[in-house]
Design a protein around this motif. Structure first.
Motif, PDB file in Angstrom:
ATOM      1  N   GLU A  98       0.806  -1.205   0.000  1.00  0.00           N
ATOM      2  CA  GLU A  98       0.000   0.000   0.000  1.00  0.00           C
ATOM      3  C   GLU A  98       0.846   1.264   0.000  1.00  0.00           C
ATOM      4  OE1 GLU A  98      -3.373   0.309  -0.270  1.00  0.00           O
ATOM      5  OE2 GLU A  98      -3.275  -1.824  -0.700  1.00  0.00           O
ATOM      6  N   SER A  99       2.130   1.141   0.244  1.00  0.00           N
ATOM      7  CA  SER A  99       3.000   2.301   0.293  1.00  0.00           C
ATOM      8  C   SER A  99       3.188   2.852  -1.116  1.00  0.00           C
ATOM      9  CB  SER A  99       4.351   1.905   0.889  1.00  0.00           C
ATOM     10  OG  SER A  99       5.164   3.027   1.007  1.00  0.00           O
ATOM     11  N   ARG A 100       3.053   4.153  -1.234  1.00  0.00           N
ATOM     12  CA  ARG A 100       3.188   4.797  -2.541  1.00  0.00           C
ATOM     13  C   ARG A 100       4.402   5.708  -2.521  1.00  0.00           C
ATOM     14  NH1 ARG A 100      -1.839   4.513  -0.703  1.00  0.00           N
ATOM     15  NH2 ARG A 100      -3.362   3.471  -1.986  1.00  0.00           N
ATOM     16  N   PRO A 101       5.058   5.869  -3.651  1.00  0.00           N
ATOM     17  CA  PRO A 101       6.218   6.765  -3.691  1.00  0.00           C
ATOM     18  C   PRO A 101       5.811   8.229  -3.555  1.00  0.00           C
ATOM     19  CG  PRO A 101       5.740   5.905  -5.885  1.00  0.00           C
ATOM     20  CD  PRO A 101       4.796   5.219  -4.930  1.00  0.00           C
ATOM     21  N   TYR A 102       6.784   9.053  -3.208  1.00  0.00           N
ATOM     22  CA  TYR A 102       6.533  10.470  -2.963  1.00  0.00           C
ATOM     23  C   TYR A 102       5.908  11.167  -4.177  1.00  0.00           C
ATOM     24  CZ  TYR A 102       7.062  15.200  -1.379  1.00  0.00           C
ATOM     25  OH  TYR A 102       6.793  16.480  -1.014  1.00  0.00           O
ATOM     26  N   GLU A 103       6.188  10.706  -5.365  1.00  0.00           N
ATOM     27  CA  GLU A 103       5.662  11.327  -6.582  1.00  0.00           C
ATOM     28  C   GLU A 103       4.134  11.356  -6.602  1.00  0.00           C
ATOM     29  OE1 GLU A 103       8.107   8.895  -6.633  1.00  0.00           O
ATOM     30  OE2 GLU A 103       9.674  10.395  -6.900  1.00  0.00           O
TER      31      GLU A 103
END
Length: 180
Positions: free
Chosen positions: A37-42
């Protein structure tokens, strides 16, 4: 159609404690669903575009913190950006919304809220958070490990929350002033 309804007594005969431990240990390399579920900063800019506002961001990640995750709230037109402490347990959360739908600053007890300045903007600072009582009612818990700032800027409602015993009120204000 074949159905399988094992007798629990039979299963106990088939797998003993050592086998259960071996199975659990063999799963160490299985990805935790939360990491998926973790998404990159972008995604901050992707969500901001989708929600129709210019999100504020740190010019550089505050010292001692690392980006952890970001997620949107389409109903409240909000973005949450989470940072984790590199040194101790704790989190720094930037919550920004294009509406005031998710903000209940007026509910904070007047003796818990302090008026502060964030640059040239007025804001509120409070130590504590709301907890839900057994009857479903919210109660203010004056917890000094929960520091919160609330303010408005560029048409956004902003909240920055610091959890843990890591930083002071002044650090939190400095973090807020570094947003661009």
């Amino acid at each position: 159609v074949i159905s399988f309804n094992p007798d629990p007594e039979l299963l106990l005969d088939k797998i003993d404690q050592e086998q259960m431990i071996a199975i659990a240990e063999s799963m160490r390399d299985v990805n935790d669903f939360r990491t998926k579920e973790s998404r990159p900063y972008e995604y901050v800019s992707i969500y901001a575009d989708a929600l129709g506002f210019d999100a504020l961001e740190f010019s550089k990640t505050p010292t001692g913190w690392s980006f952890a995750n970001v997620w949107p709230d389409a109903d409240g037109r909000c973005i949450y950006v989470i940072y984790r402490s590199k040194a101790e347990p704790g989190s720094l959360i930037l919550h920004q919304c294009a509406t005031d739908k998710r903000f209940a600053v007026a509910d904070i007890p007047s003796n818990a809220a302090q008026q502060i300045k964030i640059g040239d903007r007025k804001g509120s600072y409070a130590e504590g958070s709301f907890i839900t009582q057994d009857n479903g009612q919210l109660l203010w818990n004056p917890d000094p490990t929960q520091k919160q700032l609330y303010w408005q800027e560029n048409g956004l409602w902003l909240e920055m929350t610091l959890s843990g015993e890591l930083s002071s009120k002044e650090d939190l204000i400095s973090y807020a002033e570094s947003l661009r």
